[in-house]
Design a protein around this motif. Structure first.
Motif, PDB file in Angstrom:
ATOM      1  N   LEU A 129       6.724  -6.749  -5.973  1.00 44.34           N
ATOM      2  CA  LEU A 129       5.428  -7.144  -5.418  1.00 44.34           C
ATOM      3  C   LEU A 129       4.991  -6.151  -4.336  1.00 44.34           C
ATOM      4  CD1 LEU A 129       3.321  -9.409  -5.599  1.00 44.34           C
ATOM      5  CD2 LEU A 129       4.542 -10.603  -3.803  1.00 44.34           C
ATOM      6  N   LYS A 130       5.976  -5.747  -3.494  1.00 46.28           N
ATOM      7  CA  LYS A 130       5.686  -4.776  -2.429  1.00 46.28           C
ATOM      8  C   LYS A 130       5.206  -3.457  -3.035  1.00 46.28           C
ATOM      9  CE  LYS A 130       8.404  -2.312   0.643  1.00 46.28           C
ATOM     10  NZ  LYS A 130       9.767  -2.127   1.101  1.00 46.28           N
TER      11      LYS A 130
ATOM     12  N   CYS B 209       3.673  -3.043  -5.876  1.00 45.78           N
ATOM     13  CA  CYS B 209       2.300  -3.215  -6.380  1.00 45.78           C
ATOM     14  C   CYS B 209       1.305  -3.106  -5.235  1.00 45.78           C
ATOM     15  CB  CYS B 209       2.135  -4.577  -7.036  1.00 45.78           C
ATOM     16  SG  CYS B 209       2.892  -4.658  -8.632  1.00 45.78           S
ATOM     17  N   ILE B 210       1.624  -3.785  -4.103  1.00 48.72           N
ATOM     18  CA  ILE B 210       0.695  -3.781  -2.962  1.00 48.72           C
ATOM     19  C   ILE B 210       0.537  -2.367  -2.411  1.00 48.72           C
ATOM     20  CG2 ILE B 210       0.369  -4.608  -0.584  1.00 48.72           C
ATOM     21  CD1 ILE B 210       1.765  -7.223  -1.488  1.00 48.72           C
TER      22      ILE B 210
ATOM     23  N   LEU C  70      -4.223 -11.706 -10.579  1.00 47.81           N
ATOM     24  CA  LEU C  70      -3.224 -10.838  -9.933  1.00 47.81           C
ATOM     25  C   LEU C  70      -1.970 -10.692 -10.802  1.00 47.81           C
ATOM     26  CD1 LEU C  70      -3.633 -11.969  -6.205  1.00 47.81           C
ATOM     27  CD2 LEU C  70      -4.423  -9.860  -7.239  1.00 47.81           C
TER      28      LEU C  70
ATOM     29  N   TYR D  64      -6.495  -7.805  -4.623  1.00 43.23           N
ATOM     30  CA  TYR D  64      -6.066  -8.770  -3.604  1.00 43.23           C
ATOM     31  C   TYR D  64      -6.946  -8.728  -2.362  1.00 43.23           C
ATOM     32  CZ  TYR D  64      -3.094  -6.155  -0.232  1.00 43.23           C
ATOM     33  OH  TYR D  64      -2.632  -5.334   0.750  1.00 43.23           O
TER      34      TYR D  64
ATOM     35  N   ARG E 189      -4.442  -3.549  -5.320  1.00 43.07           N
ATOM     36  CA  ARG E 189      -4.904  -3.621  -3.915  1.00 43.07           C
ATOM     37  C   ARG E 189      -6.348  -4.081  -3.853  1.00 43.07           C
ATOM     38  NH1 ARG E 189      -2.144   1.032  -2.057  1.00 43.07           N
ATOM     39  NH2 ARG E 189      -4.020   2.262  -2.285  1.00 43.07           N
TER      40      ARG E 189
END
Ligand code: ATP
Length: 125
Positions: A22-23, A25-26, A67, A36, A33
């Motif tokens: 998840l990190k 992807c962010i 997402l 979200y 990005r």
């Protein structure tokens, strides 16, 4: 007891790996990005317009669908790039279909957003 502890530590590790995905992807996925950030904007709008509990649930479900599809789409793209770095007609189909899932979910989420927020915005005037 030991077996239970082993299972628990395995579960915690799996959770950590999922969080690191998840990190990733962010931090590295531009489209994720953007999505979200839009989701955060809708969250703020939800508080500003004091939407109902049912509306919150539909909005949150829409976020989850868009997402999660975006994450799966990014993973499929990565796998395609690894398996076939050159142009290939099947890879094109796979990538386009995977992207179309995100597009469809986003269009439906947009319509849901309009149904929930447009009457509230219009009532302001
Ligand atoms: N190896 C390939 N073979 C055939 N077509 C490809 C290939 N790589 C990319 N494409 C085409 O280019 C489009 C964009 O692919 P790309 O992997 O750049 O995705 P993207 O949506 O631009 O994602 P990102 O911005 O994360 O890179 C695909 O949907 C597909 O139509």
């Amino acid at each position: 007891m030991i077996l239970k502890k082993l299972k628990m530590s395995r579960l915690i590790k799996s959770f950590g790996w999922a969080l690191s995905g998840l990190k990733d992807c962010i931090l590295h996925e531009k489209n994720f990005r953007i999505q979200y950030i839009i989701a955060l904007g809708v969250l703020v709008a939800g508080f500003v317009f004091s939407i109902s509990l049912n509306e919150w649930m539909i909005i949150l479900l829409s976020f989850a669908v868009v997402l999660c599809f975006e994450i799966i789409n990014s993973a499929i793209e990565k796998l395609c790039d690894l398996v076939m770095p050159e142009y290939h007609a099947v890879i094109k189909k796979v990538k386009d279909m995977s992207a179309s899932a995100v597009l469809l979910a986003s269009i439906i989420a947009f319509i849901i957003g309009c149904i929930i927020f447009l009457p509230k915005v219009i009532s302001l005037f």
